[in-house]
Design an enzyme around this catalytic site. Structure first.
Site, PDB file in Angstrom:
ATOM      1  CB  SER A 215       2.410 -10.331  36.904  1.00 52.83           C
ATOM      2  OG  SER A 215       1.859  -9.069  36.666  1.00 52.83           O
ATOM      3  CG  ASP A 282      19.574  -1.853  55.282  1.00 57.79           C
ATOM      4  OD1 ASP A 282      19.261  -3.028  55.533  1.00 57.79           O
ATOM      5  OD2 ASP A 282      20.647  -1.536  54.727  1.00 57.79           O
ATOM      6  CG  ASP A 285      16.398  -6.453  58.096  1.00 56.32           C
ATOM      7  OD1 ASP A 285      17.458  -5.979  58.577  1.00 56.32           O
ATOM      8  OD2 ASP A 285      16.194  -6.542  56.877  1.00 56.32           O
ATOM      9  CG  ASP A 467       4.949  -6.053  43.040  1.00 52.51           C
ATOM     10  OD1 ASP A 467       4.808  -5.101  42.249  1.00 52.51           O
ATOM     11  OD2 ASP A 467       4.588  -7.206  42.777  1.00 52.51           O
ATOM     12  CG  HIS A 495       5.460  -6.802  39.196  1.00 56.20           C
ATOM     13  ND1 HIS A 495       4.503  -7.363  40.010  1.00 56.20           N
ATOM     14  CD2 HIS A 495       5.012  -6.970  37.929  1.00 56.20           C
ATOM     15  CE1 HIS A 495       3.513  -7.834  39.265  1.00 56.20           C
ATOM     16  NE2 HIS A 495       3.802  -7.607  37.999  1.00 56.20           N
TER      17      HIS A 495
END
Ligand SMILES: *[C@@H]1O[C@H](CO)[C@@H](O)[C@H](O)[C@H]1NC(C)=O
Ligand SMILES: *[C@@H]1O[C@H](CO)[C@@H](O)[C@H](O)[C@H]1NC(C)=O
Ligand SMILES: *[C@@H]1O[C@H](CO)[C@@H](O)[C@H](O)[C@H]1NC(C)=O
Ligand SMILES: *[C@@H]1O[C@H](CO)[C@@H](O)[C@H](O)[C@H]1NC(C)=O
Ligand SMILES: *[C@@H]1O[C@H](CO)[C@@H](O)[C@H](O)[C@H]1NC(C)=O
Ligand SMILES: *[C@@H]1O[C@H](CO)[C@@H](O)[C@H](O)[C@H]1NC(C)=O
Ligand SMILES: *[C@@H]1O[C@H](CO)[C@@H](O)[C@H](O)[C@H]1NC(C)=O
Ligand SMILES: *[C@@H]1O[C@H](CO)[C@@H](O)[C@H](O)[C@H]1NC(C)=O
Ligand SMILES: *[C@@H]1O[C@H](CO)[C@@H](O)[C@H](O)[C@H]1NC(C)=O
Ligand SMILES: *[C@@H]1O[C@H](CO)[C@@H](O)[C@H](O)[C@H]1NC(C)=O
Ligand SMILES: *[C@@H]1O[C@H](CO)[C@@H](O)[C@H](O)[C@H]1NC(C)=O
Ligand SMILES: *[C@@H]1O[C@H](CO)[C@@H](O)[C@H](O)[C@H]1NC(C)=O
Length: 588
Positions: A215, A282, A285, A467, A495
């Site tokens: 951050s 979901d 992938d 994030d 985050h």
């Protein structure tokens, strides 16, 4: 000032004898003698206390360890800012003269016991507008047997943040303290720390120097490798809060959209939209585990408008609904508690959600800045706060945005901001104003890493793909930097920490950068990671090096295949920003 410890034969004998060594060298006089001499830095008091048999609990960014002995050191110094050659190449702003400003700074170090001789120094940074993560931020160093340090930036105490001291009086900014946060204090702390470690550990000729932070701590990391490229051998940089001129006012975008549209979504609607996004994306992938591993495909194939008309229902909650941890902005009287909520998703709810995903556009339809990936958990900036007096939801952002506009742009000691009449065009003006003022300091987008690369530096850069505080987006050309820079987007992570259950997190990232720097073992295709929460906790699941992306084929074994995304999916990571006539990614 500096007396090399080799000048003390008695100490050499003691340190060589291992067991009793810590109490012998962990004294203020030995530590004082180990301090390097640095032009412009004058040392004050030094304290050194031996700590034995210390246990470190596992965190997100390092595993746990026990039985550590170390010397707990604090050093006070004052510095006088001078023009220097490194700063010269960044000199593009008009700003108050820094000459002669004297600042008192405290730095803190843990030096592992001589019994465990270290040849590493790890610098650490902060978050928000803080320059350190507290003394516990030093523990990762102990796990990896590295001397480790942090600084208070001259703000007055370890827990004082820049915004506490930035505006000494309305209309006046403490620019020297801003520079301390922007790049100077961590550089000095590292210079003192590596010099001290080299002298403290008498048999070490090379101390490898590392940085780790996320951050604001990630931005601080970039500030170091950009400006002081030869100082660092390796850096682990998470979700950097660079491009501050864009990043901070962007915290207001959801509230601006909501105020203009006249609709503030409640927390339950947002949770429903998050759930629907995860349900829809979901499996893109190849693995159904509650984690969106391919937010790029989600962005291409899913639109939250398909949720319009579906119903939501949540029980009453006493929890906090205002994100960012800094309370509501522009109003007071809201509360984190919410009553039971139910209803159905409307086009207005979806518009609020999609504004978060798409990022801000100005009144001419030009793209101002990036949005968050679908799959982010939303709460930080998008859901409204509940006013229990009026029984309505109102727009409320993280306090960082308000602080930025008031303190950083207008030099006013306040963090309240009325959003009445504010539009995306005001947002654009704020961005331009910040860009001009902070090109050299808080933007931290200097694109030339030549000094760092030439001296053999390596960067592991990671960013949670979900994030909800700093959007996950990158610049084209990343693949060409692979010999010294690797980017890892972490499926399902928020985050600087895991968010979705069953998502992996690179807990051994310090070990990975050490392996790369000291042993030449690069995280070539994947970064070592472990699932830290959910049913699959403890399972290893590596993270693909960007631009490759994870894909599970056939039986969803735990390790993904790292595949090259097709052109359309790749392009989703590089939105065209055509509103601001300046380079977003580097100096114009
Ligand atoms: C070190 O600490 C552990 C607990 O973490 C304790 O079990 C052990 O007895 C301690 N060892 C010494 C030598 O004090
Ligand atoms: C290290 O020293 C600081 C004071 O400088 C103190 O606050 C802290 O608790 C000490 N840490 C440990 C692990 O003893
Ligand atoms: C600092 O450097 C700038 C640009 O080189 C110069 O104009 C200024 O006079 C210098 N200030 C001091 C105090 O030396
Ligand atoms: C800096 O200090 C010197 C010597 O004390 C003084 O002559 C000069 O005026 C000071 N400069 C500023 C910009 O305060
Ligand atoms: C600074 O300005 C803000 C906003 O106008 C005001 O609320 C605050 O009281 C002022 N502070 C002082 C010390 O005058
Ligand atoms: C320094 O000496 C210690 C103790 O003999 C040893 O364990 C360590 O490996 C040495 N470190 C270096 C860098 O030579
Ligand atoms: C979202 O999903 C979670 C986990 O399945 C569930 O507990 C929660 O009730 C859902 N919220 C809404 C609003 O659908
Ligand atoms: C999502 O759907 C809405 C409503 O149909 C539409 O206005 C918007 O353009 C769509 N967004 C994308 C990215 O396709
Ligand atoms: C909450 O509602 C009351 C009554 O309408 C109003 O006076 C107050 O300003 C509101 N507070 C916030 C934070 O919006
Ligand atoms: C929705 O909330 C209302 C008012 O609290 C309540 O009467 C109703 O039963 C709820 N409906 C559902 C489906 O939860
Ligand atoms: C990779 O992570 C696992 C934990 O899942 C750990 O045991 C192992 O030591 C790590 N490997 C490296 C090279 O850091
Ligand atoms: C996938 O393979 C593993 C290991 O061979 C096996 O244990 C598991 O049952 C398989 N899962 C499915 C869904 O086929």
């Amino acid at each position: 000032m500096r007396l090399h410890p080799l000048a003390f034969p008695a100490l050499i004998a003691a340190t060589g004898a291992s067991a009793a060594a810590l109490s012998t060298v962990c004294t203020s006089s030995y530590v004082t003698d180990s301090l390097p001499s640095i032009v412009g830095i004058e040392f004050g008091s030094v304290s050194a206390v031996a700590v034995y048999n210390y246990s470190v609990a596992a965190g997100n960014s390092y595993p746990g360890v026990s039985g550590r002995n170390f010397c707990n050191i604090s050093v006070a110094y004052s510095h006088t800012l001078k023009n220097d050659s490194v700063r010269a190449r960044f000199q593009s702003e008009t700003k108050p003269s820094l000459a002669n400003a004297t600042v008192k700074v405290n730095v803190y170090y843990y030096l592992p016991a001589p019994r465990q001789w270290s040849s590493r120094f790890l610098a650490t940074g902060g978050g928000g507008f803080s320059i350190n993560s507290g003394l516990s931020g030093l523990e990762g160093g102990l796990v990896y047997n590295a001397a480790v340090g942090l600084t208070d930036g001259g703000f007055g105490s370890l827990t004082t943040v820049l915004t506490d001291v930035l505006i000494p009086a309305n209309g006046t900014m403490a620019w020297d303290l801003l520079v301390n946060l922007a790049y100077l204090s961590i550089h000095e702390m590292t210079e003192i720390g590596t010099g001290m470690a080299t002298n403290f550990y008498t048999n070490t000729s090379k101390v490898y120097t590392y940085y780790q932070g996320c951050s604001e701590g990630g931005r601080e990391g970039w500030s170091q490798v950009q400006r002081y490229g030869t100082q660092y051998d390796g850096a682990v940089i998470g979700a950097p809060a660079f491009r501050q001129a864009f990043q901070q006012p962007n915290h207001f975008w959801p509230q601006i959209q909501q105020t203009v549209a006249g609709y503030v979504p409640n927390t339950c609607e947002i949770q429903k939209l998050v759930n629907d996004t995860i349900d829809a994306c979901d499996a893109l992938d190849g693995k159904k585990d509650g984690v969106i591993g391919r937010t790029d495909l989600c962005r291409l194939h899913y639109n939250a408008s398909s949720s319009i008309g579906s119903t939501y229902s949540c029980a009453a909650s006493s929890g906090s609904s205002s994100g960012g941890g800094m309370g509501p902005v522009g109003a007071s009287g809201g509360s984190g508690a919410t009553p039971a909520q139910n209803g159905s998703i409307t086009a207005k709810s979806v518009a609020a959600w999609n504004a978060l995903i798409d990022g801000p556009y100005d009144s001419k339809g030009r793209h101002l800045y990036v949005g968050f990936q679908p799959g982010n958990q939303g709460a930080s900036d998008v859901a409204g706060s509940y006013n229990s007096t009026s029984s309505t939801y109102y727009a409320s952002a993280s306090g960082l945005g308000g602080q930025w506009i008031d303190m950083f742009l207008n030099d006013i000691d306040s963090e309240e901001l009325s959003l009445e009449g504010v539009t995306a065009d005001n947002l654009r003006a704020w961005i331009l104003q910040g860009y001009q003022k902070y090109t050299d300091t808080l933007m931290t987008v200097w694109p030339d890493l030549e000094d760092f690369q030439q001296s053999g530096g390596k960067v592991i850069h990671y960013h949670g793909e979900a994030d909800n505080s700093i959007p996950t987006f990158y610049e084209q050309g990343i693949d060409a930097l692979g010999d010294f820079y690797k980017l890892f987007l972490i499926p399902g992570a928020g985050h600087c920490s895991p968010a979705a259950d069953n998502g992996p997190f690179p807990q051994t990232m310090i070990g990975s950068i050490i392996d790369w720097v000291e042993h030449g073992v690069a995280p070539e295709k994947v970064l070592n990671a472990t699932i830290l929460q959910g049913d699959l906790e403890g399972t290893r699941q590596d993270i693909c090096a960007f631009s490759t992306r994870p894909e599970w084929k056939g039986n969803a074994t735990v390790q993904p295949e790292c595949v090259w995304p097709d052109r359309e999916a790749l392009a989703a990571w590089y939105p065209t920003l055509d509103s601001i006539p300046l380079s977003v990614y580097g100096l114009a």
